[in-house]
Design a protein around this motif. Structure first.
Motif, PDB file in Angstrom:
ATOM      1  N   UNK A  31      11.507  23.972  -7.554  1.00 17.96           N
ATOM      2  CA  UNK A  31      10.786  25.154  -7.313  1.00 17.96           C
ATOM      3  C   UNK A  31       9.373  24.957  -6.530  1.00 17.96           C
ATOM      4  N   UNK A  32       9.585  25.601  -5.319  1.00 17.54           N
ATOM      5  CA  UNK A  32       8.158  25.429  -4.583  1.00 17.54           C
ATOM      6  C   UNK A  32       7.176  26.860  -4.776  1.00 17.54           C
ATOM      7  N   UNK A  33       5.917  26.419  -4.898  1.00 15.30           N
ATOM      8  CA  UNK A  33       4.983  27.513  -4.900  1.00 15.30           C
ATOM      9  C   UNK A  33       3.962  27.210  -3.949  1.00 15.30           C
ATOM     10  N   UNK A 122      -4.836  36.948 -13.760  1.00 11.58           N
ATOM     11  CA  UNK A 122      -4.303  38.525 -14.692  1.00 11.58           C
ATOM     12  C   UNK A 122      -5.341  38.931 -15.508  1.00 11.58           C
ATOM     13  N   UNK A 123      -5.486  40.242 -15.479  1.00 12.87           N
ATOM     14  CA  UNK A 123      -6.633  41.051 -16.168  1.00 12.87           C
ATOM     15  C   UNK A 123      -6.624  40.342 -17.617  1.00 12.87           C
ATOM     16  N   UNK A 124      -5.579  40.291 -18.267  1.00 16.09           N
ATOM     17  CA  UNK A 124      -5.289  39.774 -19.657  1.00 16.09           C
ATOM     18  C   UNK A 124      -5.932  38.354 -20.115  1.00 16.09           C
ATOM     19  N   UNK A 125      -6.061  37.600 -19.049  1.00 16.14           N
ATOM     20  CA  UNK A 125      -6.286  36.291 -19.098  1.00 16.14           C
ATOM     21  C   UNK A 125      -7.778  35.966 -18.710  1.00 16.14           C
ATOM     22  N   UNK A 126      -8.580  35.280 -19.585  1.00 20.32           N
ATOM     23  CA  UNK A 126      -9.885  35.095 -19.329  1.00 20.32           C
ATOM     24  C   UNK A 126     -10.194  33.614 -18.846  1.00 20.32           C
ATOM     25  N   UNK A 127     -10.396  33.739 -17.424  1.00 20.96           N
ATOM     26  CA  UNK A 127     -10.463  32.475 -16.438  1.00 20.96           C
ATOM     27  C   UNK A 127     -11.412  31.492 -17.200  1.00 20.96           C
ATOM     28  N   UNK A 128     -12.702  32.137 -17.646  1.00 26.97           N
ATOM     29  CA  UNK A 128     -13.901  31.448 -17.757  1.00 26.97           C
ATOM     30  C   UNK A 128     -13.355  30.487 -19.107  1.00 26.97           C
ATOM     31  N   UNK A 129     -12.659  31.090 -20.070  1.00 23.21           N
ATOM     32  CA  UNK A 129     -12.211  30.618 -21.253  1.00 23.21           C
ATOM     33  C   UNK A 129     -11.318  29.406 -21.070  1.00 23.21           C
ATOM     34  N   UNK A 130     -10.510  29.822 -20.272  1.00 18.97           N
ATOM     35  CA  UNK A 130      -9.754  28.500 -19.884  1.00 18.97           C
ATOM     36  C   UNK A 130     -10.238  27.441 -19.273  1.00 18.97           C
ATOM     37  N   UNK A 151      -7.026  27.586 -10.284  1.00 13.55           N
ATOM     38  CA  UNK A 151      -6.544  28.245  -9.236  1.00 13.55           C
ATOM     39  C   UNK A 151      -5.096  28.801  -9.861  1.00 13.55           C
ATOM     40  N   UNK A 152      -4.762  30.238  -9.990  1.00 15.32           N
ATOM     41  CA  UNK A 152      -3.521  31.040 -10.520  1.00 15.32           C
ATOM     42  C   UNK A 152      -2.850  30.953  -9.369  1.00 15.32           C
ATOM     43  N   UNK A 153      -1.857  29.915  -8.915  1.00 11.69           N
ATOM     44  CA  UNK A 153      -0.886  29.870  -8.010  1.00 11.69           C
ATOM     45  C   UNK A 153       0.078  31.295  -8.005  1.00 11.69           C
ATOM     46  N   UNK A 154       0.607  31.012  -9.265  1.00 13.11           N
ATOM     47  CA  UNK A 154       1.462  32.459  -9.344  1.00 13.11           C
ATOM     48  C   UNK A 154       1.951  32.553 -10.621  1.00 13.11           C
ATOM     49  N   UNK A 155       2.615  33.272 -11.361  1.00 15.87           N
ATOM     50  CA  UNK A 155       2.968  33.638 -12.608  1.00 15.87           C
ATOM     51  C   UNK A 155       3.495  32.494 -13.370  1.00 15.87           C
ATOM     52  N   UNK A 156       3.852  31.070 -12.754  1.00 16.20           N
ATOM     53  CA  UNK A 156       4.442  30.164 -13.341  1.00 16.20           C
ATOM     54  C   UNK A 156       3.527  28.942 -13.456  1.00 16.20           C
TER      55      UNK A 156
END
Length: 231
Positions: A31-33, A122-130, A151-156
């Motif tokens: 699987x390539x992203x 995604x709006x429902x994910x808190x990047x700073x908390x992660x 970096x959120x590369x994609x949904x996976x």
């Protein structure tokens, strides 16, 4: 340059063939992203007959050492192959393995600047908390990173880059030629501390696999998180 979808397919086919030629067996799926400047290649079903024997004899570290040596030799070929596919100028290549899952991850970093605007969370994910939880894990394992970029590369797939993470004793081990032993010792420790913090809670998603690899010369690490598909 070929269309993005074609590039994904060509990269996957190229990496599969390359591993088959050098390891004697290729992965069952790839699987390539691709989100500039990052290319990740998630391999599944990748374990050779010889490696199976070594694992039965409780020799996982020997398997990892052999893979690391082979991948070190393959990096120039990977760089050349990706250039031929789409004039992709690869600066660095990282690889990590999960022998229990018969899986692996190859990360190629292009010689380009990162455009943060292309990585939307995604709006429902808190990047700073992660990011805070990721720093907590680093502190548990060694020390707080000098910098942490996610970096959120994609949904996976989520990719994290940390710099200035090595402590003094690790630098001395590397200086004295024990880099490979340190790498093998750090992998399970990193996975352990990452599982102990609240990464999944911040994502509201399960993390099904984690891969981590270092560039000891530049004191830098990349961590790839494979997420469970949304239900």
């Amino acid at each position: 340059m070929p269309k993005e979808k074609t590039i994904h397919t060509e990269i996957g086919s190229y990496i599969s063939a390359l591993l088959r030629d050098h390891f004697g067996k290729g992965p069952t799926s790839v699987y390539v992203a691709f989100a500039r400047p990052f290319i990740t290649v998630h391999l599944r079903g990748f374990l050779t007959p010889t490696e199976k024997v070594l694992l039965k004899q409780n020799e996982p570290n020997r398997v990892l050492k052999i893979r690391d040596l082979l991948m070190s030799d393959l990096i120039p070929e990977i760089k050349l192959g990706l250039w031929k596919i789409g004039e992709l100028d690869v600066k660095e290549v990282y690889a990590d393995w999960n022998l229990d899952h018969k899986s692996g991850m190859i990360i190629a970093v292009l010689n380009e600047e990162v455009d943060q605007g292309t990585f939307e969370w995604p709006k429902e994910v808190d990047e700073n908390a992660f990011q805070e939880e990721l720093v907590k894990a680093s502190v548990k394992a060694q020390k707080a990173p000098g910098t942490t970029e996610i970096y959120w590369l994609n949904d996976r797939i989520i990719l994290a880059k940390r710099t200035e993470i090595l402590v003094a004793v690790e630098k001395e081990l590397i200086k004295n030629g024990f880099g490979e032993e340190l790498r093998i010792a750090k992998r399970p420790l990193e996975r352990k501390v990452l599982a102990e913090v609240q990464l999944e809670a911040t994502l509201k998603r399960k993390i099904i696999e984690t891969f981590v690899e270092w560039n000891f010369e530049t004191d830098k690490a990349y961590t790839a998180f494979i997420l469970e598909p949304k239900k």
